[in-house]
Write a protein that holds these residues in place. Sequence first.
Motif, PDB file in Angstrom:
ATOM      1  N   GLY A 157      11.338  29.282  54.296  1.00 10.88           N
ATOM      2  CA  GLY A 157      10.812  28.260  53.245  1.00 10.88           C
ATOM      3  C   GLY A 157       9.321  28.303  52.652  1.00 10.88           C
ATOM      4  N   GLY A 177      10.023  21.937  48.108  1.00  9.93           N
ATOM      5  CA  GLY A 177      11.193  21.758  48.769  1.00  9.93           C
ATOM      6  C   GLY A 177      12.663  22.479  47.835  1.00  9.93           C
ATOM      7  N   GLY A 230      11.759  24.685  53.348  1.00 10.52           N
ATOM      8  CA  GLY A 230      12.357  25.412  54.526  1.00 10.52           C
ATOM      9  C   GLY A 230      13.426  26.262  54.108  1.00 10.52           C
ATOM     10  N   THR A 242      16.885  28.100  53.916  1.00  9.13           N
ATOM     11  CA  THR A 242      18.182  27.105  53.226  1.00  9.13           C
ATOM     12  C   THR A 242      19.371  27.688  54.157  1.00  9.13           C
ATOM     13  OG1 THR A 242      18.487  28.428  51.374  1.00  9.13           O
ATOM     14  CG2 THR A 242      17.200  26.630  51.228  1.00  9.13           C
ATOM     15  N   CYS A 259      18.227  22.239  53.310  1.00 11.32           N
ATOM     16  CA  CYS A 259      17.269  22.812  54.233  1.00 11.32           C
ATOM     17  C   CYS A 259      17.794  22.937  55.562  1.00 11.32           C
ATOM     18  CB  CYS A 259      16.005  21.909  54.077  1.00 11.32           C
ATOM     19  SG  CYS A 259      14.864  22.624  55.466  1.00 11.32           S
ATOM     20  N   PRO A 292      13.155  23.566  58.459  1.00 13.54           N
ATOM     21  CA  PRO A 292      12.005  23.375  57.812  1.00 13.54           C
ATOM     22  C   PRO A 292      10.827  24.306  57.898  1.00 13.54           C
ATOM     23  CG  PRO A 292      12.826  21.298  58.522  1.00 13.54           C
ATOM     24  CD  PRO A 292      13.709  22.462  59.476  1.00 13.54           C
ATOM     25  N   THR A 293      10.046  24.403  57.080  1.00 10.16           N
ATOM     26  CA  THR A 293       8.955  25.386  57.096  1.00 10.16           C
ATOM     27  C   THR A 293       7.828  24.851  58.361  1.00 10.16           C
ATOM     28  OG1 THR A 293       8.850  25.877  54.891  1.00 10.16           O
ATOM     29  CG2 THR A 293       6.899  26.224  55.925  1.00 10.16           C
ATOM     30  N   THR A 329      11.440  29.886  48.028  1.00  8.82           N
ATOM     31  CA  THR A 329      12.633  29.383  48.960  1.00  8.82           C
ATOM     32  C   THR A 329      13.729  30.256  48.974  1.00  8.82           C
ATOM     33  OG1 THR A 329      12.072  27.152  48.453  1.00  8.82           O
ATOM     34  CG2 THR A 329      14.165  27.539  49.251  1.00  8.82           C
ATOM     35  N   HIS A 346      17.997  30.794  54.932  1.00  8.83           N
ATOM     36  CA  HIS A 346      17.536  31.245  56.494  1.00  8.83           C
ATOM     37  C   HIS A 346      17.923  32.387  57.090  1.00  8.83           C
ATOM     38  CE1 HIS A 346      17.578  30.152  60.707  1.00  8.83           C
ATOM     39  NE2 HIS A 346      18.590  30.394  60.831  1.00  8.83           N
TER      40      HIS A 346
END
Length: 405
Positions: free
Chosen positions: A248, A254, A313, A315, A341, A344-345, A383, A386
């Motif tokens: 993220g 966001g 964060g 995703t 998300c 989260p970062t 962004t 994940h």
Amino acid sequence: MSEQTEQAEHGVGEFTLTGPLTAEPPAGYTAPEPDEKWTFRGGFAHVYHGQGNRGIVRPVLLADGFGLGRSDLTRLHAGLDGDFPLLTELRRRGRDVILVGFDERGASVLDNARTMTEAVQRTIAERLGSARLAVGGLSSGGLVTRYALARMEHEGMDHQTAVYFSYDTPHRGAHIPLGLQAFAHFIPVPNDFARQMSSPAARQMLWRHYDAMTGQNGIAPERREFLRRLADVGGWPRLPRVLALANGRGDGTGVAVPPGETVLRSERVYPGTAFSAQAQGREVVVAELKRRFPASEKTITTGDLPETDGAPGGTLRSYGTLADALEKAGAQVDLRHAETCFVPTVSAVALRDLDQQKDLYLNVADADPDESEADDFVCSSTTTAHTAVTEELGTWLLDRLPDTP
């Protein structure tokens, strides 16, 4: 027709939420044959020697992350060597790559940590020379390795690790929309999605968990116990340098998911079922669940939570994956936001808890770096999905791995 619709509703849950590292490899992709294959209690490893090495000389251990079922190290290799060829680059620099998989990725972090401990010990035993290890993990694999190394130190075991690194690991918790978690159990037959959401790893890792037995959401007892067990061994390994990478952004920007907005609606199959993005406030409706077979309706609400779906964060294609399953079953789907998300970062870089809006959306540059429990960390400039391996994050990690002794 009704029988077909009933079968369609019952079959919707045969999917799991996964990141890009477990996707089907590109057509024609063939993973290199490992130089060695190891087996442990609860897991296994594929070993790839570095360029010019005739054995393990400069080891980098990397643990698989969150999922359901047995690790697929061929898919993992493809994901880690995709757009940015991290594994190829590691080996080109003379580092030996040891991918560690688990018989059950959804097992308890504590159980898979025992597998990781065996992998560390085997690496030390097989190593040629005395180069110290780099040990890390992807997603929940970072929690597995964190606990394994901390426990080894606590018990006086020498892990000989110079660097511990985590790649988009939920150190302060991960987020899967609570309405989506509830839907997994609204499907009236056993299904893979519900098994994933109820797995020990999910209960330990998720910041807020939906309990199918009570219909309530909150901190799972398994998470409280895991955090207690982690604290009992010191919380973190103290001997290695601790690195943390986040998929993220770090500037407080966001995912474009407006709070309260409808993100997914289904007709024909689970007709009238709709999901809304998490908003702040009391008694916030995040899902209206409706089914025909057997007929039932359920409203899922939350209270006093921050706007987690759109937080900065890494995703996960959470609603998009469910939309695909619904469409496959014959539903008419209105999908407005596929991704939310997941980590989260501020969780990935171990900087703040997730309970407060101001912390969740923190501009990391405004915080004192010493607040982080990591010695050094990096956030993505955009962004990204994940655990996606990008040139930006991959190069940062490569440049910070331990030198030879």
